[in-house]
Scaffold this active site. Structure first.
Site, PDB file in Angstrom:
ATOM      1  N   SER A 522       0.954  -0.940  -0.033  1.00 55.49           N
ATOM      2  CA  SER A 522       0.077   0.070  -0.076  1.00 55.49           C
ATOM      3  C   SER A 522       0.973   1.196   0.064  1.00 55.49           C
ATOM      4  O   SER A 522       0.288   2.329  -0.118  1.00 55.49           O
ATOM      5  CB  SER A 522      -1.100   0.145   1.149  1.00 55.49           C
ATOM      6  OG  SER A 522      -0.116   0.298   2.433  1.00 55.49           O
ATOM      7  N   LYS A 565      -5.910   5.115   8.417  1.00 57.95           N
ATOM      8  CA  LYS A 565      -4.903   5.854   7.505  1.00 57.95           C
ATOM      9  C   LYS A 565      -5.167   7.297   7.467  1.00 57.95           C
ATOM     10  O   LYS A 565      -4.428   8.049   7.670  1.00 57.95           O
ATOM     11  CB  LYS A 565      -4.477   5.274   5.993  1.00 57.95           C
ATOM     12  CG  LYS A 565      -3.816   3.789   6.214  1.00 57.95           C
ATOM     13  CD  LYS A 565      -3.484   3.257   4.825  1.00 57.95           C
ATOM     14  CE  LYS A 565      -2.847   2.150   4.814  1.00 57.95           C
ATOM     15  NZ  LYS A 565      -3.085   1.293   3.448  1.00 57.95           N
TER      16      LYS A 565
END
Ligand code: ADP
Length: 640
Positions: A522, A565
């Site tokens: 990611s 996040k």
């Protein structure tokens, strides 16, 4: 009513139902909600599993449950035991075997009879003992009397008395040994047994025979008295639940399979060197319903024969992690709070506003738009912490603020670590003090499943040291992912840049927050952006963080944990955050962050650079060139 979904002193405001976090439910507090009597009716969601459990209970079939921890597998297995007939319960007795004391006899009687039988035996043994000692004293009197009066030998009399006494004592033990051991006692049982054998060692699961330190010399405990039932025998006529079934050793899985096939299983000592290993009882009934559970991987690693055994004679069912967020479901979650409060027994009930906050948390934790999390063990934990706080604060009802405080306190270890880390970093700012920097990009990662963290990535390009090729150097354990990210990006770079990557060394530094936790894939748009910035010497905005996976074509692919996040980026002080467009629907950030940070969904690396790079002329030409080569132009150019 049934469409209300919950019962008790409740009503529904139909107009509000759609918008209200309580689904329009009107209550004074959660004590107004009636908790269903049947355990199976307390299960929230998991309709498929519920139905199968009810059907399997009726048909006496095994069940395999596949799903995440804390979604109700053991709850359902227990609920199943409540659905089984209690009439068929049995007691099991183990008797001394006069022909072979190492093979105790086993008898099964209806529940409640076992105690009576043992009592009758004890009574008989007691009477026999009385009789014997009466007899003994008569004989001693006669012998001693004879020795004294007729033979005038007092010493002989005393010795004879002692000998007679010992003979009686010793033979007495024989009659004690005749009392059977009540191995399984179901006299007071209201529902069929539920045995959780998760993580049990062989003895606890299959039964055992205790070691006898006095194996000989007439002092030993009779072998039938040392027999202990295991979970499989205790679960007779009930449910045997085993979670993480794959962690059971192969030998135990095989034995379990035999037990299922035969419906009975002899008990023997499980430790080989023990005297118990010499003993083996007659078969003990173990006619149970098996509920095996685990996650997907667990199922694949399970003994195939056992799996097909259960599958072939039963059902396999998947547990849901989330459920669609409807007004009716929200009302059920309110009932869930009532259930957990009552189960604990010590918590103040919840104010409606506190329930709303909890349902909001269930939405957030689902990580999926318009869904609620079904990981209810964790949510139940939050209910308990909030209730504890309310109690210690002296509140009559658990309030919204107690739930908020509980959320803070029940942060996972990872979250606490991350928060600490952010605090520390704010002190001697590694982070966002400069507005822009070449080769430096704020990446985002998730630790421990529920905690986001911002981790800068830095790239530097130097002339290649080796003659043949440029190399990629990465710090930490992220070498592999760095190589892959750079490889993907170099396919793109080749197309638009004059720079020749094969003449350069690329150094990538990850500021790591600790061991592991960083999910490399990611971060690949982050690495790519850092490399391009360094290569072209164009600065990157530092009020920005990003997450996304990069394909060789330059497409930005979805990643996990976006909500956490984004929140991490906001906490670290970023104003903007780039996420993959495909993740747009997974965003469930808390209200307080919504004003703090702008979310920018993207689908191509050119958009990432457009947002991230600073400095008009250079940047524009770079982004234009990138845009012109998107998609098809890149095909076939990946081998470098
Ligand atoms: P698992 O066996 O899947 O790990 P458990 O059944 O042990 O999870 O769940 C732990 C606790 O969480 C239960 O005792 C119950 O309080 C709550 N819980 C979990 N799932 C549900 C559910 N679907 N409905 C109601 N309560 C649940």
């Amino acid at each position: 009513g049934s469409d209300v979904g919950v019962e008790g002193d409740v009503s529904i405001n139909e107009e509000d139902a759609e918008d209200d976090l309580l689904g329009g439910l009107k209550i004074g507090d959660t004590s107004d909600i009636k908790v269903p009597d049947r355990l199976v009716d307390q299960v929230i969601g998991q309709e498929a599993a519920r139905e199968i459990v009810m059907r399997a209970a009726k048909q006496h079939r095994h069940v395999m449950m596949i799903g995440s921890p804390g979604t109700g597998k053991s709850l359902l297995a227990k609920a199943m035991s409540h659905l089984l007939p209690k009439e068929s319960l049995q007691d099991v007795l183990v008797y001394h075997n006069p022909d072979d004391s190492n093979e105790p006899k086993v008898r099964t009687v209806p529940a409640g009879k076992g105690e009576q039988i043992v009592e009758a035996h004890q009574e008989e043994a007691r009477k026999r003992n009385q009789m014997r000692s009466f007899l003994m004293w008569i004989i001693i009197l006669l012998v001693v009397g004879y020795a004294l009066l007729m033979a005038r030998q007092p010493l002989l009399g005393i010795i004879a008395a002692g000998a007679i006494y010992l003979v009686f004592r010793y033979s007495n033990r024989g009659s004690d040994a005749m009392v059977p051991k009540l191995l399984i006692n179901n006299a007071d049982r209201q529902v069929a047994p539920f045995e959780d054998a998760t993580g049990a060692h062989a003895g606890a699961m299959l039964g055992d025979v205790r070691h006898d330190p006095f194996q000989s010399g007439g002092m030993e405990t009779p072998s039938h008295d040392r027999v202990e039932a295991g979970s499989i025998q205790k679960a007779n006529k009930g449910v045997l639940f085993i979670d993480e079934i794959n962690t059971l050793d192969v030998r135990s899985q095989q034995k379990l399979m035999t037990a299922i096939q035969e419906g009975e299983f002899s008990i023997t000592g499980q430790s080989e060197r023990s005297s118990g290993a010499m003993v083996q009882t007659e078969p003990v009934p173990c006619d149970f319903i098996m509920v095996a559970a685990g996650n997907m991987d667990a199922m694949e690693n399970m003994h195939p024969a056992l799996r097909s055994r259960i599958k072939g004679y039963g059902y396999e069912v998947y547990m849901d992690d989330t459920i669609e967020d409807t007004p009716e479901m929200r009302r059920k979650y309110a009932r869930f709070v009532a259930q957990e409060v009552e189960k604990d027994g010590n918590l103040p009930h919840f104010h409606p506003e506190a329930v709303r906050e909890l349902i909001l948390e269930a939405k957030r934790r689902a990580g999926r738009k318009d869904h609620l999390t079904l990981k209810l063990r964790d949510l139940g934990g939050l209910v308990r912490v909030a209730g504890d706080i309310a109690r210690s604060e002296g509140h009559d009802l658990t309030q919204r603020e107690d739930v908020l405080e509980a959320k803070k306190r029940s942060r996972s270890i990872e979250q606490q670590f991350v928060d600490n880390y952010i605090e520390r970093r704010k002190d001697y700012e590694l982070g966002t003090s400069n507005e822009e920097a070449v080769g430096r990009v704020n990446g985002l990662a998730v630790m421990g499943g529920d905690s986001g963290i911002m981790l800068p990535v830095m790239a530097e390009i130097t002339p290649a040291q080796s003659q043949e090729e440029g190399r990629i150097y990465a710090t930490g354990q992220l070498q592999e992912m760095a190589e892959e990210a750079v490889e993907n990006v170099s396919a793109i770079i080749k197309k638009f840049s004059d720079e020749n990557m094969s003449e350069k060394d690329t150094h990538i530094q990850f500021v790591q927050a600790g061991e592991g936790g960083v999910d490399g894939d990611s971060a690949s748009i982050t690495v790519a952006t850092a490399v391009i910035s360094a290569l072209e010497d164009i600065p990157v905005a530092q009020d920005l963080a990003m997450t996304g996976s990069l394909s060789v074509r330059g497409d930005v692919l979805p990643v996990g944990g976006v909500t956490h996040k984004i929140e991490a980026a906001a906490k670290a002080g970023c104003k903007r955050v780039i996420i993959p467009k495909a993740n747009e629907n997974d965003v469930m950030i808390e209200d307080e962050y919504e004003e703090q940070i702008e979310i920018i969904p993207v689908s191509h690396i050119s958009e990432v650079l457009d947002v991230a790079l600073v400095g008009e002329p250079e940047k524009d030409s770079l982004v234009d060139r990138l845009k012109s080569i998107t998609g098809k132009a890149l095909e076939g150019s990946t081998d470098s």
